[in-house]
Each structure stands twice: as C-alpha cells, then as structure tokens.
Design a protein around this motif. Structure first.
Motif, mmCIF file in Angstrom:
data_model
loop_
_atom_site.group_PDB
_atom_site.id
_atom_site.type_symbol
_atom_site.label_atom_id
_atom_site.label_comp_id
_atom_site.label_asym_id
_atom_site.label_seq_id
_atom_site.Cartn_x
_atom_site.Cartn_y
_atom_site.Cartn_z
ATOM 1 N N GLN A 85 4.428 -27.614 26.652
ATOM 2 C CA GLN A 85 3.070 -27.770 27.167
ATOM 3 C C GLN A 85 2.115 -26.857 26.405
ATOM 4 N N GLU A 86 0.920 -27.375 26.106
ATOM 5 C CA GLU A 86 -0.092 -26.563 25.424
ATOM 6 C C GLU A 86 -0.779 -25.674 26.457
ATOM 7 N N VAL A 87 -0.839 -24.380 26.137
ATOM 8 C CA VAL A 87 -1.421 -23.391 27.043
ATOM 9 C C VAL A 87 -2.349 -22.465 26.256
ATOM 10 N N ASP A 88 -3.145 -21.698 26.998
ATOM 11 C CA ASP A 88 -3.885 -20.569 26.442
ATOM 12 C C ASP A 88 -3.244 -19.329 27.063
ATOM 13 N N ALA A 89 -2.956 -18.337 26.231
ATOM 14 C CA ALA A 89 -2.354 -17.094 26.709
ATOM 15 C C ALA A 89 -3.321 -15.946 26.468
ATOM 16 N N PHE A 90 -3.474 -15.062 27.476
ATOM 17 C CA PHE A 90 -4.359 -13.914 27.310
ATOM 18 C C PHE A 90 -3.623 -12.846 26.506
ATOM 19 N N HIS A 91 -4.120 -12.599 25.279
ATOM 20 C CA HIS A 91 -3.443 -11.726 24.322
ATOM 21 C C HIS A 91 -4.495 -11.134 23.382
ATOM 22 N N ASN A 92 -4.385 -9.854 23.055
ATOM 23 C CA ASN A 92 -5.351 -9.209 22.149
ATOM 24 C C ASN A 92 -6.802 -9.460 22.563
ATOM 25 N N ASP A 93 -7.093 -9.256 23.837
ATOM 26 C CA ASP A 93 -8.459 -9.326 24.385
ATOM 27 C C ASP A 93 -9.063 -10.718 24.453
ATOM 28 N N GLY A 94 -8.286 -11.763 24.174
ATOM 29 C CA GLY A 94 -8.835 -13.118 24.225
ATOM 30 C C GLY A 94 -7.784 -14.131 24.656
ATOM 31 N N TRP A 95 -8.217 -15.369 24.813
ATOM 32 C CA TRP A 95 -7.335 -16.479 25.152
ATOM 33 C C TRP A 95 -6.956 -17.198 23.862
ATOM 34 N N TRP A 96 -5.648 -17.270 23.579
ATOM 35 C CA TRP A 96 -5.140 -17.868 22.340
ATOM 36 C C TRP A 96 -4.367 -19.142 22.650
ATOM 37 N N GLU A 97 -4.608 -20.181 21.839
ATOM 38 C CA GLU A 97 -3.929 -21.462 22.012
ATOM 39 C C GLU A 97 -2.486 -21.362 21.543
ATOM 40 N N GLY A 98 -1.563 -21.817 22.396
ATOM 41 C CA GLY A 98 -0.147 -21.787 22.056
ATOM 42 C C GLY A 98 0.615 -22.910 22.733
ATOM 43 N N VAL A 99 1.935 -22.917 22.537
ATOM 44 C CA VAL A 99 2.810 -23.936 23.106
ATOM 45 C C VAL A 99 3.977 -23.233 23.798
ATOM 46 N N VAL A 100 4.315 -23.677 25.008
ATOM 47 C CA VAL A 100 5.452 -23.115 25.737
ATOM 48 C C VAL A 100 6.742 -23.525 25.036
ATOM 49 N N THR A 101 7.526 -22.534 24.608
ATOM 50 C CA THR A 101 8.791 -22.815 23.914
ATOM 51 C C THR A 101 10.005 -22.535 24.798
ATOM 52 N N ALA A 102 9.817 -21.812 25.902
ATOM 53 C CA ALA A 102 10.918 -21.562 26.838
ATOM 54 C C ALA A 102 10.364 -21.192 28.206
ATOM 55 N N VAL A 103 11.016 -21.715 29.239
ATOM 56 C CA VAL A 103 10.694 -21.351 30.615
ATOM 57 C C VAL A 103 11.753 -20.335 31.028
ATOM 58 N N LEU A 104 11.317 -19.108 31.316
ATOM 59 C CA LEU A 104 12.228 -18.003 31.604
ATOM 60 C C LEU A 104 12.235 -17.699 33.103
ATOM 61 N N GLU A 105 13.015 -16.721 33.509
ATOM 62 C CA GLU A 105 13.065 -16.323 34.920
ATOM 63 C C GLU A 105 11.834 -15.494 35.304
ATOM 64 N N ASN A 106 11.624 -15.353 36.606
ATOM 65 C CA ASN A 106 10.557 -14.501 37.157
ATOM 66 C C ASN A 106 9.160 -14.872 36.663
ATOM 67 N N SER A 107 8.856 -16.170 36.640
ATOM 68 C CA SER A 107 7.522 -16.666 36.264
ATOM 69 C C SER A 107 7.103 -16.211 34.871
ATOM 70 N N ARG A 108 8.056 -16.142 33.961
ATOM 71 C CA ARG A 108 7.760 -15.756 32.578
ATOM 72 C C ARG A 108 7.981 -16.959 31.655
ATOM 73 N N TYR A 109 7.204 -16.961 30.577
ATOM 74 C CA TYR A 109 7.285 -18.049 29.608
ATOM 75 C C TYR A 109 7.244 -17.480 28.201
ATOM 76 N N SER A 110 7.916 -18.154 27.298
ATOM 77 C CA SER A 110 7.834 -17.818 25.885
ATOM 78 C C SER A 110 6.831 -18.780 25.264
ATOM 79 N N VAL A 111 5.873 -18.236 24.498
ATOM 80 C CA VAL A 111 4.794 -19.047 23.923
ATOM 81 C C VAL A 111 4.739 -18.820 22.413
ATOM 82 N N PHE A 112 4.638 -19.922 21.669
ATOM 83 C CA PHE A 112 4.516 -19.868 20.207
ATOM 84 C C PHE A 112 3.069 -20.141 19.821
ATOM 85 N N PHE A 113 2.549 -19.299 18.913
ATOM 86 C CA PHE A 113 1.170 -19.439 18.428
ATOM 87 C C PHE A 113 1.201 -19.945 16.990
ATOM 88 N N ARG A 114 0.657 -21.135 16.777
ATOM 89 C CA ARG A 114 0.637 -21.706 15.427
ATOM 90 C C ARG A 114 -0.187 -20.848 14.473
#
Length: 146
Positions: A85-114
């Motif tokens: 799924q395409e998401v925006d992740a809050f990182h380095n003071d802004g929202w960055w476009e990325g893609v969820v690459t893994a659904v982890l435990e405890n409401s955590r996700y791995s996100v890849f930034f092109r």
C-alpha cells in the motif's frame, strides 16, 4: 479554479508544501500561510517543522508557488495498512511518500522510499494513506466514510 484555490490558502490556513528540489521530491512539509500575494501565484508561509537557523529557534519562512501547495490531507481515524500500500510516513520533519513492504507486530510497518532507496520502520501513528490532491476539495483516493 485559481480563485477557489487562493481561498483555500488564505492567511492563517494550514497547508502542506512540497519542494521540487533533489533530495526533497516526494515529501510534504506542514506550514501556515502568513500572507497571499495578489497578482501572483505565490504565497508566503511559515513552516511548522523546518527551521531557518541551526539552533532550531526560528521557523523557516518562504515564498512558495501555489503549484507546490495543497491543503492538509484528511486522515483515517484508525488506519490499518496492507502490504504494497502507498503511504506517507512522517520522517525528517516531513511526510515522505513510500510503500509498505512488511506488516510487523505491535502496529509497526516497514516502508520503502523510492526517492532515497531506504527502508525504515514506522509506528501506525506515523503513517497515513498516500493521497493526491486533485483540487477543489477532492482527494484521490477519497476519505473512507465510516
């Protein structure tokens, strides 16, 4: 259309600004409109998280082109994200476009930034569904009514 957009970006409005510069593409930063510039497609904004000085005491203020400005996107109340799924992740003071690459435990996700070729982990609360602003009051995809 332009008049309608200028009304959305009046003084005091909360907006997001993108930069068309290397290293910033695919990111959005929250700002407040300080003033509009008549007879121009620019507005003067003060950023919420970007600072003008190294000590981080003075918010960055800049004239920005309306093409690079949008309203704050709507957020789902309790989002659950899925693989690819395409998401925006809050990182380095802004929202960055990325893609969820893994659904982890405890409401955590791995996100890849092109843009940076990085893969990082985020809490559910630091993610939002990626949306493109179409104009007027239209987002793609639209906010789910629930």
């Amino acid at each position: 259309m332009m008049g309608e957009e200028k009304n959305l970006f009046r003084k005091g409005a909360e907006v997001e600004v993108s930069f068309d510069e290397e290293g910033f593409r695919g990111s959005w930063y929250t700002a407040t409109v300080i003033r509009t510039v008549s007879k121009s497609n620019k507005i003067f904004v003060e950023f919420n998280t970007l600072m003008a000085d190294d000590r981080g005491t003075k918010p960055l203020r800049e004239f920005v082109n309306l093409i690079l400005v949008r309203p704050i996107p709507p957020r789902e109340p309790n989002p659950i994200f899925q693989l690819s799924q395409e998401v925006d992740a809050f990182h380095n003071d802004g929202w960055w476009e990325g893609v969820v690459t893994a659904v982890l435990e405890n409401s955590r996700y791995s996100v890849f930034f092109r843009s940076s070729r990085e893969e990082l982990q985020f809490l559910n609360s630091d993610l939002r569904l990626h949306r493109e602003w179409v104009g007027g009051d239209t987002w793609n995809p639209p906010l789910q009514q629930g």
